[in-house]
Design a protein around this motif. Structure first.
Motif, PDB file in Angstrom:
ATOM      1  N   TRP A  36       0.854  -1.182   0.000  1.00  0.00           N
ATOM      2  CA  TRP A  36       0.000   0.000   0.000  1.00  0.00           C
ATOM      3  C   TRP A  36       0.894   1.237   0.000  1.00  0.00           C
ATOM      4  O   TRP A  36       2.117   1.109  -0.106  1.00  0.00           O
ATOM      5  N   GLU A 169     -11.406  -4.996   9.716  1.00  0.00           N
ATOM      6  CA  GLU A 169     -11.819  -3.601   9.639  1.00  0.00           C
ATOM      7  C   GLU A 169     -10.925  -2.892   8.630  1.00  0.00           C
ATOM      8  O   GLU A 169      -9.708  -2.954   8.720  1.00  0.00           O
ATOM      9  N   PHE A 170     -11.558  -2.219   7.652  1.00  0.00           N
ATOM     10  CA  PHE A 170     -10.813  -1.519   6.610  1.00  0.00           C
ATOM     11  C   PHE A 170     -10.740  -0.018   6.897  1.00  0.00           C
ATOM     12  O   PHE A 170     -11.502   0.509   7.692  1.00  0.00           O
ATOM     13  N   GLY A 171      -9.800   0.638   6.222  1.00  0.00           N
ATOM     14  CA  GLY A 171      -9.677   2.081   6.358  1.00  0.00           C
ATOM     15  C   GLY A 171      -8.469   2.518   7.137  1.00  0.00           C
ATOM     16  O   GLY A 171      -8.242   3.716   7.331  1.00  0.00           O
ATOM     17  N   ARG A 172      -7.664   1.563   7.611  1.00  0.00           N
ATOM     18  CA  ARG A 172      -6.467   1.914   8.369  1.00  0.00           C
ATOM     19  C   ARG A 172      -5.312   2.246   7.422  1.00  0.00           C
ATOM     20  O   ARG A 172      -5.337   1.911   6.245  1.00  0.00           O
ATOM     21  N   PRO A 187      -5.665  -1.430   5.169  1.00  0.00           N
ATOM     22  CA  PRO A 187      -5.936  -0.254   4.346  1.00  0.00           C
ATOM     23  C   PRO A 187      -7.031  -0.607   3.343  1.00  0.00           C
ATOM     24  O   PRO A 187      -7.286  -1.798   3.093  1.00  0.00           O
ATOM     25  N   PRO A 188      -7.691   0.372   2.742  1.00  0.00           N
ATOM     26  CA  PRO A 188      -8.725   0.061   1.751  1.00  0.00           C
ATOM     27  C   PRO A 188      -8.125  -0.555   0.490  1.00  0.00           C
ATOM     28  O   PRO A 188      -6.934  -0.379   0.203  1.00  0.00           O
TER      29      PRO A 188
END
Length: 301
Positions: A36, A169-172, A187-188
Motif C-alpha cells: 500500500w 476492519e478496513f480504512g487503516r 488499508p482500503p
C-alpha cells in the motif's frame, strides 16, 4: 545405516536447502516498502513539501520517531514558511520537530590555524530547522491519486477470506492483526498497487490470526525464543504465497520482497531447520483455511 549417519544426512539437507534460500534472499536488492502507499505518502518515507525530496540520515530517524509517536499517517513535512507557501496554515499550539541541514562552507587559513593550506579548507556546517507534519496544518490537500479500481476485486478470493470467519476492519493506514481484539486491520482496497498485493497482505494478516489460541494455538517462542517474531513473519508470508497459488492469483517474488524477508536471515542462519518449521506451520495454517470453506465443511459432515 546407523542412526548417526541418518541424522547427519538430514542435517545436511536442512543446511543445504536453508543455504539456497538465504542466497536467494541475499541476492535481493532495493528497499522494501509495503504494497500500500503506492503514492509514496507513507510516514516511513519522510518528504519535504517544498522540494519534494526525501529526508535523509538522522533526519529520517527523527521524523520517524516524531511521526510514530504522534500517530501521523503521512510522511509529508515542511517548515512554517514552506507550508504557508503551499497555501496551508500550521495550527496554533502545534509542536515542531527539529531537522538538520548540513552545508559545506569554505574557511580561511586564519580560521583553520597555521596548519591550513593557502586556500583554507571546507567544513560542514549544521543548521537546525523546525518542521511540521501535514497532520498539523489546515488548508492543504494532496493532489488526487488514481487508486486501484474496485472492478479489479477477485470474488473467489474475497469469499475465501470471508469464510475464515476472522473479523476485518478496513480504512487503516497500516495492515496488522490485533490479538486483543481478534481483528485484522487493513488499508482500503484502493490503496494497494494491485489486487495480488491486497489479497496477499490480507491473507498474511489472517495468517497471524490463524495462530490464535482458539484456532491453531501456534506458539513459536519455545522453538525460536527471542526470534519467534521473525519466525512467525516467515511462516505467514509462506502461508500467503501458498494460498495465493491455490487461488490462482499470480504471486511473483521480487527484489523488494527479498529485502523484506531479509529480516529472517538471522533466524535462518542460526538454525538450518527454521525454514522447515516455518514451512510446516504455514502448510498447517493453509490447511486450516481450506477447512473453513463451505465445500470442505460439507464433505466433513
Amino acid at each position: 545405516m546407523s542412526l548417526v549417519s541418518t541424522s547427519a544426512k538430514r542435517a545436511d539437507v536442512y543446511s543445504r536447502v536453508t543455504a539456497e534460500i538465504i542466497a536467494a534472499i541475499e541476492r535481493g536488492t532495493g528497499e522494501w516498502r509495503a504494497p500500500w502507499f503506492h503514492d509514496g505518502a507513507s510516514i516511513a518515507r519522510p518528504t519535504n513539501i517544498a522540494s519534494g525530496m526525501r529526508y535523509r540520515g538522522i533526519n529520517t530517524l527523527a521524523l520517524w520517531a516524531a511521526g510514530f509517536a504522534a500517530g501521523y499517517g503521512d510522511g509529508l513535512w515542511g517548515t512554517y514558511k514552506q507550508w504557508h507557501g503551499a497555501g496551508a496554515q500550521v495550527r496554533e499550539g502545534e509542536r515542531s520537530t527539529t531537522v538538520v541541514l548540513w552545508r559545506e562552507i569554505a574557511t580561511s587559513r586564519q580560521e583553520d590555524g597555521d596548519d591550513a593550506d593557502d586556500e583554507g579548507r571546507r567544513r560542514m556546517f549544521a543548521r537546525a530547522f523546525s518542521v511540521f507534519n501535514v497532520a498539523q496544518v489546515d488548508g492543504y490537500e494532496r493532489p488526487p491519486v488514481q487508486g486501484l479500481p474496485e472492478s479489479e476485486r477477485l470474488a473467489h478470493a474475497e469469499a475465501f477470506i470471508v469464510n475464515l470467519g476472522i473479523k476485518t476492519e478496513f480504512g487503516r493506514l497500516e495492515a496488522c492483526y490485533r490479538p486483543s481484539a481478534d481483528t485484522v486491520f487493513m488499508p482500503p482496497f484502493t490503496a494497494f498497487r494491485d489486487a495480488a498485493s491486497f489479497y496477499g497482505v490480507w491473507l498474511h494478516e489472517n495468517g497471524h490470526a490463524s495462530g490464535a489460541k482458539h484456532r491453531l494455538d501456534r506458539d513459536l517462542s519455545g522453538r525460536f525464543g527471542s526470534a519467534a517474531y521473525a519466525a512467525e513473519e516467515c511462516c505467514v508470508e509462506i502461508l500467503s504465497g501458498l494460498v495465493l497459488a491455490d487461488l490462482g492469483i499470480a504471486h511473483h517474488p521480487s527484489p523488494d520482497h527479498a529485502a523484506y524477508v531479509a529480516s529472517w536471515l538471522k533466524v535462518l542462519k542460526n538454525d538450518p531447520r527454521a525454514i522447515f518449521t516455518a514451512a510446516s506451520k504455514a502448510q498447517q495454517a493453509a490447511d486450516w483455511m481450506h477447512a473453513q470453506q463451505p465445500q470442505a465443511k460439507e464433505m466433513a459432515a
